[in-house]
Design a protein around this motif. Sequence first.
Motif, short mmCIF file in Angstrom:
data_model
loop_
_atom_site.label_atom_id
_atom_site.label_comp_id
_atom_site.label_asym_id
_atom_site.label_seq_id
_atom_site.Cartn_x
_atom_site.Cartn_y
_atom_site.Cartn_z
N VAL A 1 -8.01 7.48 9.65
CA VAL A 1 -9.30 7.64 8.83
C VAL A 1 -8.93 7.09 7.10
N ALA A 2 -8.27 8.49 6.71
CA ALA A 2 -7.45 7.84 5.46
C ALA A 2 -7.02 6.42 4.97
N ARG A 3 -6.19 6.60 5.77
CA ARG A 3 -5.85 4.50 5.79
C ARG A 3 -6.93 4.11 5.64
N LEU A 4 -7.62 3.61 6.32
CA LEU A 4 -9.05 3.57 6.46
C LEU A 4 -9.69 3.50 5.16
N LEU A 5 -10.41 4.97 4.79
CA LEU A 5 -11.13 4.92 3.76
C LEU A 5 -9.86 3.73 2.38
N TRP A 6 -8.56 4.35 2.39
CA TRP A 6 -8.02 3.79 1.56
C TRP A 6 -8.16 2.16 1.22
N ASP A 7 -7.86 1.76 2.21
CA ASP A 7 -7.59 0.42 2.93
C ASP A 7 -9.53 -0.51 1.95
N TRP A 8 -10.60 -0.15 2.51
CA TRP A 8 -11.67 -0.51 2.06
C TRP A 8 -12.67 -0.43 0.68
N THR A 9 -11.43 0.76 0.38
CA THR A 9 -12.01 0.41 -1.49
C THR A 9 -10.94 0.16 -1.96
N HIS A 10 -9.76 -0.11 -1.35
CA HIS A 10 -8.53 -1.20 -2.19
C HIS A 10 -8.55 -2.55 -2.11
N GLY A 11 -9.08 -2.75 -1.47
CA GLY A 11 -9.76 -4.26 -1.04
C GLY A 11 -8.15 -4.53 0.30
N VAL A 12 -7.94 -4.12 0.85
CA VAL A 12 -6.63 -4.61 1.93
C VAL A 12 -7.42 -3.99 3.17
N PRO B 1 1.28 -1.02 0.13
CA PRO B 1 -0.01 0.32 -0.16
C PRO B 1 0.55 1.18 -0.24
N PRO B 2 0.10 2.45 -0.53
CA PRO B 2 1.37 3.01 -0.44
C PRO B 2 1.44 4.39 0.87
N ASP B 3 2.26 5.19 1.20
CA ASP B 3 2.33 6.00 2.42
C ASP B 3 1.02 6.64 2.20
N VAL B 4 0.44 7.13 3.82
CA VAL B 4 -0.10 8.01 4.65
C VAL B 4 0.02 9.07 3.38
N LYS B 5 1.08 9.94 2.72
CA LYS B 5 0.55 11.57 2.54
C LYS B 5 -0.03 11.44 0.80
N THR B 6 0.38 9.75 0.41
CA THR B 6 -0.22 9.36 -0.69
C THR B 6 -2.43 8.78 -0.65
N MET B 7 -2.19 8.59 0.37
CA MET B 7 -3.37 8.23 0.51
C MET B 7 -4.18 9.56 0.49
N HIS B 8 -4.40 10.06 1.57
CA HIS B 8 -4.23 11.82 1.65
C HIS B 8 -4.00 12.75 0.14
N LEU C 1 -9.90 20.57 13.80
CA LEU C 1 -9.72 21.89 14.68
C LEU C 1 -7.67 21.10 14.61
N LYS C 2 -7.42 20.07 15.37
CA LYS C 2 -6.42 19.56 15.62
C LYS C 2 -5.85 18.47 14.43
N LYS C 3 -6.55 18.82 13.73
CA LYS C 3 -5.99 17.47 12.94
C LYS C 3 -5.92 15.92 13.24
N GLN C 4 -6.93 15.23 13.94
CA GLN C 4 -6.22 14.09 14.91
C GLN C 4 -7.38 13.41 14.20
N GLY C 5 -6.62 12.26 13.88
CA GLY C 5 -7.29 11.10 13.52
C GLY C 5 -6.91 11.00 11.51
N LEU C 6 -6.97 12.34 11.01
CA LEU C 6 -6.45 12.00 10.12
C LEU C 6 -6.04 11.34 8.80
N ASP C 7 -4.94 11.19 9.81
CA ASP C 7 -4.10 9.85 9.15
C ASP C 7 -4.65 8.58 9.39
#
Length: 239
Positions: free
Chosen positions: A209-220, A13-20, A201-207
């Motif tokens: 959630v991004a990883r979960l969304l990627w994994d769910w939609t790309h079969g990971v 899987p790509p790194d989290v920056k790519t997922m964002h 506001l605090k940018k908490q949880g972004l990474d």
Amino acid sequence: MLTGGNELPSSAPPDVKTMHGWLHTARFLTTAPQLEFLPDLDVPEVAFVGRSNAGKSTCINTMTQQKRLAFASKTPGRTQSINLFSLGKQGITDAVLADLPGYGYAAVPREAKLRWQRVMGNYLLTRKNLKAVVLLCDPRLGLTELDEILLDVIRPRVADGLNFLILLTKSDKLTRAEANKALSIAQLQSGGGQARLFSALKKQGLDEVARLLWDWTHGVHAAPEPSVVYDEEEPPALD
């Protein structure tokens, strides 16, 4: 152009920056006041649901790095359509985000509430390409009766493998102890799903959630990682 996006990747899987960056490609696809107006898609779909004022639009806009992709209306009952946003680079759609209307406005006529309960229930039960549901919840209020009803509706699909996440928004309003307690309760209530803390506001949880969304939609199907509660100074307690 719509293509299937749930094949197993041939490489790591790509790194989290790519997922964002992938989430940043989000663009409006269509809006549907009724299920029959939704297009039949063969790409994975992730639905965002929650009470009005739970921070759903803010979450979608924050994750996609767009200020007004998802529209939050201050007029009760105004945004009563299912809005779809496509994801994918170079104009190729490999996944879709579905923004379902917020529920719980007291000022909305009873008939409208019942109509949307039926529409949302039918969508969550019958949408064939639905791969995941994200339920947004203000942890200061906890899951409400309407949230519990929604959980009952999707529980059979979660048992059959539908991905499910309770996302505790506005978590910057909680102390560390309150956040940990809310997270533990939400995890128990998720019924086999997951729970995460989130703060636009605090940018908490972004990474996460991004990883979960990627994994769910790309079969990971990666093992869930625990949410990280504040490493910095605790926010002040609510008055």
